[in-house]
Motif scaffolding. Structure first.
Motif, PDB file in Angstrom:
ATOM      1  N   ILE A  40       0.857  -1.185   0.000  1.00 14.44           N
ATOM      2  CA  ILE A  40       0.000   0.000   0.000  1.00 14.44           C
ATOM      3  C   ILE A  40       0.892   1.232   0.000  1.00 14.44           C
ATOM      4  CG2 ILE A  40      -1.801   1.277   1.204  1.00 14.44           C
ATOM      5  CD1 ILE A  40      -2.777  -1.336   2.388  1.00 14.44           C
ATOM      6  N   SER A  82      -0.165   2.676   7.634  1.00 13.53           N
ATOM      7  CA  SER A  82      -0.928   1.525   7.158  1.00 13.53           C
ATOM      8  C   SER A  82      -0.432   0.273   7.865  1.00 13.53           C
ATOM      9  CB  SER A  82      -0.814   1.405   5.632  1.00 13.53           C
ATOM     10  OG  SER A  82      -1.686   0.431   5.119  1.00 13.53           O
ATOM     11  N   ASN A  83      -0.742  -0.882   7.281  1.00 16.31           N
ATOM     12  CA  ASN A  83      -0.358  -2.158   7.874  1.00 16.31           C
ATOM     13  C   ASN A  83       1.061  -2.536   7.487  1.00 16.31           C
ATOM     14  OD1 ASN A  83      -3.319  -2.353   6.543  1.00 16.31           O
ATOM     15  ND2 ASN A  83      -3.393  -3.219   8.602  1.00 16.31           N
ATOM     16  N   THR A 130      -5.924  -1.086   6.522  1.00 19.96           N
ATOM     17  CA  THR A 130      -6.241   0.262   6.980  1.00 19.96           C
ATOM     18  C   THR A 130      -5.295   1.281   6.375  1.00 19.96           C
ATOM     19  OG1 THR A 130      -6.727   1.609   8.936  1.00 19.96           O
ATOM     20  CG2 THR A 130      -4.756   0.256   9.042  1.00 19.96           C
ATOM     21  N   VAL A 131      -5.775   2.502   6.297  1.00 19.93           N
ATOM     22  CA  VAL A 131      -4.945   3.671   6.024  1.00 19.93           C
ATOM     23  C   VAL A 131      -5.403   4.761   6.974  1.00 19.93           C
ATOM     24  CG1 VAL A 131      -4.429   5.507   4.375  1.00 19.93           C
ATOM     25  CG2 VAL A 131      -4.462   3.141   3.606  1.00 19.93           C
ATOM     26  N   TRP A 168       4.095   0.974   2.295  1.00 21.02           N
ATOM     27  CA  TRP A 168       3.921  -0.040   3.329  1.00 21.02           C
ATOM     28  C   TRP A 168       3.800  -1.421   2.693  1.00 21.02           C
ATOM     29  CZ3 TRP A 168       3.988   1.134   8.524  1.00 21.02           C
ATOM     30  CH2 TRP A 168       3.909   2.494   8.857  1.00 21.02           C
TER      31      TRP A 168
END
Length: 473
Positions: free
Chosen positions: A185, A197-198, A229-230, A217
């Motif tokens: 991401i 993020s993750n 998620t962000v 990420w």
């Protein structure tokens, strides 16, 4: 499950079918899609806030102008059946172009379904890449229980949360927990904002014009779409490691820094305690995201670093970190199996209290059974509203029976087998299904296998699947 009408895809000679729109989840039948398995998501997002007020942290969520995303999603998947068409879950925003393996593909849209027709049918077993370029303002989705998810505007940015169906608001995919994948991401934001993020932060690059910063990420372990998620905004970032060397990345909104400091300092101790009780940590980093209270109505176990709306208390931190084993690594096959997430994480709270001079798990169990656990009698009664393994509808998959009564099931197992075997069971369960999916039947079979001399009939019949308050033996 019906995959659709058979079709022959012209020159390719492949006798193919249409992948189903939905995987038949009992509560969210439109979620997910048939005919393929996603192995990797590569998401590139460019976030544009209200240009006039991007740095104004005094703005409220209601007054913030709608931000936009310009994005590209490349989805690598393997066809599990010959495909003439397939669906992606994607709600809102404009699709600007779509290709399959670099060749232009046609598509149609209806509700949350983005139906793709590749230029030639896809053979079973073939790995293919679908690239979707899209833009617009992502939607906020209201769950059946009334909570908000998807893309949530915040005072200084935005927040993406996906449980159970919100991920389709900000990227196209196979939005069901049964299909897990790795992720890259990449988020570009105006300079001065941060994007969390993750997984692992691979790079942080500011352009030559110094007007934007790009955060990349990488999540190397499989992740369900609802756990992606962000978080975009202003954050105080802390990078540390646990005593075992596990990286810890914590992002806290400056307005929550003081209130969060003490509880977040407990994170390494909690991780050490959970590894001792639940087995080796299944991911390559840990941490937390703490945004302002009111940015969302709930905490969520987003993979690697759970999200909290405001400073959490210790019990909530224990709960969301326990989900990294139970829910994130061992992920339910369907939304009916939510108690395997929430019952385990709730019982982790009981065990933490027991080991840290609080009530024992037995005392908590007794208070729930007697109806003295909650301040409100209606909350005590709600524990018995339905069996934890069979919520009554999509609106109730996060209700008290899934959490508290789910934890009571685990305590009954513990009483039946004793502490030593109980910890063997919960650690073995996490190890056996590490990075996979499992359902309630898998769990009951595993418990019976691990303790073949014990009889669990009463627990399964009355506590797990039974209606009403069981008669306590």
């Amino acid at each position: 499950m019906t995959l659709g009408l058979t079709a022959c895809s012209g020159p390719s000679g492949v006798h193919a079918t249409s992948g189903s729109a939905g995987v038949g989840d009992p509560y969210f039948p439109k979620s997910g899609n048939g005919g393929y398995d996603v192995t990797h998501y590569d998401l590139t997002l460019a976030y544009t806030p209200d240009a006039s007020d991007a740095s104004d942290t005094s703005k409220t969520r209601d007054s913030a102008a709608a931000p936009t995303l310009t994005a590209t999603a490349t989805i690598t998947a393997r066809a599990t059946t010959p495909l003439s068409t397939f669906d992606l879950d994607f709600q809102g925003m404009k699709v600007n172009s779509l290709t399959v393996d670099g060749k232009k593909a046609s598509w149609t849209r209806g509700g949350q379904e983005l139906k793709v027709r590749p230029p030639a049918a896809l053979r079973k077993g073939r790995t293919f890449k679908t690239t979707v370029r899209y833009s617009g303002t992502p939607e906020t989705i209201t769950d059946p229980d009334g909570s908000d998810e998807g893309w949530l505007p915040t005072a200084d940015g935005a927040l993406a949360l996906g449980e159970p169906t919100g991920s389709m608001a900000w990227f196209p995919g196979n939005d069901h927990p049964s299909d897990k994948a790795t992720y890259d991401i990449t988020i570009t934001v105006p300079k001065g904002l941060q994007a969390v993020s993750n997984g692992e932060l691979r790079s942080e690059t500011t352009t030559g014009t110094a007007r934007a910063t790009t955060y990349s990420w990488h999540t190397p372990q499989p992740m369900a779409t609802y756990l992606a998620t962000v978080a975009i905004g202003h954050y105080d970032i802390t990078r540390t490691t646990t005593r075992s060397g596990l990286p810890v990345y914590v992002a806290v909104d400056p307005q929550e820094a003081a209130a969060s400091r003490k509880v977040l300092a407990e994170l390494p101790e909690i991780m050490e305690w959970e590894e001792y009780n639940f087995g080796p940590y299944p991911f390559s980093s840990t941490g937390a995201i703490v945004d302002r209270g009111g940015d969302a109505g709930y905490a969520l176990e987003t993979q690697n670093r759970p999200f909290f709306p405001g400073a959490p208390d210790t019990a909530t931190l224990v709960h969301e970190l326990a989900h990294q084993w139970y829910g994130d690594s061992v992920t339910p096959k369907s939304w009916r199996d939510m108690w395997l997430n929430e019952g385990f994480a709730t019982y982790a709270e009981w065990l933490w209290a027991e080991d840290h001079d609080g009530d024992t798990a037995q005392q908590t169990f007794d208070a729930l059974y007697k109806g003295t656990y909650f301040d409100d009698k209606a909350d005590d009664d709600a524990v018995w509203a339905f069996p934890p393994a069979t919520p009554t509808s999509a609106a109730h998959i996060s209700d008290s029976p899934v959490y508290e009564r789910g934890a009571m099931v685990l305590h009954k197992i513990r009483l039946t087998v004793g502490d030593a075997r109980f910890y063997d069971i919960i650690q073995g369960w996490a190890a056996t299904h590490r990075h996979g999916n499992a359902n309630t039947a898998d769990f009951t079979a595993y418990v019976e296998k691990m303790a073949p001399a014990k009889d669990f009939t009463e627990i399964w019949k009355n506590w797990l699947y039974g209606h009403g308050k069981p008669a306590r033996p």
